[in-house]
Scaffold this motif. Structure first.
Motif, short mmCIF file in Angstrom:
data_model
loop_
_atom_site.label_atom_id
_atom_site.label_comp_id
_atom_site.label_asym_id
_atom_site.label_seq_id
_atom_site.Cartn_x
_atom_site.Cartn_y
_atom_site.Cartn_z
N UNK A 139 0.82 -1.20 0.00
CA UNK A 139 0.00 0.00 0.00
C UNK A 139 0.85 1.25 0.00
N UNK A 140 0.27 2.32 -0.50
CA UNK A 140 0.92 3.63 -0.50
C UNK A 140 -0.14 4.67 -0.19
N UNK A 141 0.11 5.43 0.86
CA UNK A 141 -0.80 6.50 1.26
C UNK A 141 -0.12 7.83 0.98
N UNK A 142 -0.62 8.53 -0.02
CA UNK A 142 -0.10 9.84 -0.38
C UNK A 142 -0.89 10.90 0.39
N UNK A 143 -0.21 11.80 1.05
CA UNK A 143 -0.88 12.91 1.72
C UNK A 143 -0.43 14.21 1.09
N UNK A 144 -1.33 15.15 1.02
CA UNK A 144 -1.02 16.43 0.40
C UNK A 144 -2.20 17.37 0.44
N UNK A 145 -2.36 18.11 -0.64
CA UNK A 145 -3.44 19.09 -0.70
C UNK A 145 -4.23 18.94 -2.00
N UNK A 146 -5.46 19.42 -1.95
CA UNK A 146 -6.33 19.42 -3.12
C UNK A 146 -6.74 20.85 -3.42
N UNK A 147 -6.71 21.17 -4.70
CA UNK A 147 -7.19 22.47 -5.18
C UNK A 147 -8.41 22.20 -6.06
N UNK A 148 -9.48 22.94 -5.86
CA UNK A 148 -10.68 22.81 -6.69
C UNK A 148 -10.49 23.75 -7.88
N UNK A 149 -10.37 23.18 -9.08
CA UNK A 149 -10.11 23.96 -10.29
C UNK A 149 -11.38 24.11 -11.11
N UNK A 150 -11.74 25.34 -11.40
CA UNK A 150 -12.91 25.60 -12.24
C UNK A 150 -12.53 26.41 -13.47
N UNK A 151 -11.23 26.62 -13.68
CA UNK A 151 -10.81 27.41 -14.84
C UNK A 151 -10.94 26.60 -16.13
N UNK A 152 -11.17 27.29 -17.22
CA UNK A 152 -11.40 26.64 -18.51
C UNK A 152 -10.20 25.80 -18.94
N UNK A 193 -12.49 20.12 -11.53
CA UNK A 193 -11.37 19.20 -11.42
C UNK A 193 -10.73 19.41 -10.05
N UNK A 194 -10.47 18.33 -9.36
CA UNK A 194 -9.68 18.40 -8.13
C UNK A 194 -8.23 18.14 -8.54
N UNK A 195 -7.35 19.03 -8.17
CA UNK A 195 -5.91 18.83 -8.44
C UNK A 195 -5.26 18.45 -7.11
N UNK A 196 -4.89 17.18 -7.00
CA UNK A 196 -4.24 16.68 -5.79
C UNK A 196 -2.73 16.71 -5.99
N UNK A 197 -2.02 17.32 -5.05
CA UNK A 197 -0.56 17.36 -5.09
C UNK A 197 -0.04 16.71 -3.82
N UNK A 198 0.67 15.60 -4.00
CA UNK A 198 1.20 14.86 -2.87
C UNK A 198 2.42 15.56 -2.29
N UNK A 199 2.53 15.51 -0.98
CA UNK A 199 3.69 16.06 -0.28
C UNK A 199 4.52 14.96 0.36
N UNK A 200 3.86 13.87 0.77
CA UNK A 200 4.58 12.74 1.35
C UNK A 200 3.85 11.46 0.99
N UNK A 201 4.56 10.35 1.15
CA UNK A 201 3.97 9.04 0.90
C UNK A 201 4.43 8.08 1.99
N UNK A 202 3.50 7.28 2.48
CA UNK A 202 3.81 6.21 3.41
C UNK A 202 3.61 4.92 2.65
N UNK A 203 4.69 4.17 2.45
CA UNK A 203 4.65 2.92 1.70
C UNK A 203 4.89 1.77 2.64
#
Length: 129
Positions: free
Chosen positions: A65-78, A104-114
């Motif tokens: 398993x891999x758990x990516x943690x980070x942030x999500x941005x809600x994108x509504x631009x064309x 669109x949700x843009x998820x950007x990972x900052x860390x991963x637990x593998x």
């Protein structure tokens, strides 16, 4: 529901489409999720953008398993919406790429637990090749 993606199974907790876009952002590890804007999650992510994406491969009794943690941005631009638009989406978004319900949700990972077996490691994304 489990979806196979890049050698791992992705468990969809909230219904959406996951698209792996390596160059979606300048970040090393970014993912895009296509979703309706009129969901509870949009308000939650705008108030608190912390999120995680969990991948699991449980084939052949070799649970990884891999758990990516980070942030999500809600994108509504064309531009972002157009980059991910596909034929057939009109069924869900009849007004096309500029449908106000399409985001669109843009998820950007900052860390991963593998983890695999008894091995478990956490890395910052910039440490991952």
């Amino acid at each position: 529901m489990l979806c196979y993606l890049s050698g791992l199974y992705l468990q969809i907790v909230s219904s959406c489409v996951c698209v792996v876009i390596p160059n979606l952002t300048r970040a090393v590890c970014s993912y895009a999720f296509i979703k309706n804007i009129v969901t509870r999650r949009v308000a939650q992510f705008r108030a608190n953008p912390k999120a995680c994406v969990y991948y699991v491969d449980d084939t052949k009794n070799k649970y990884k398993g891999a758990l990516f943690t980070g942030t999500i941005e809600v994108c509504t631009d064309h531009e972002t919406k157009a980059m991910l638009w596909r034929d057939g989406f009109e069924m869900y978004y009849p007004k096309g790429v500029d449908d106000p319900d399409y985001c669109v949700y843009r998820f950007t990972a900052q860390s991963v637990n593998y983890y695999h077996g008894l091995a478990n490691m956490t890395l910052q994304i910039d440490e991952v090749e």
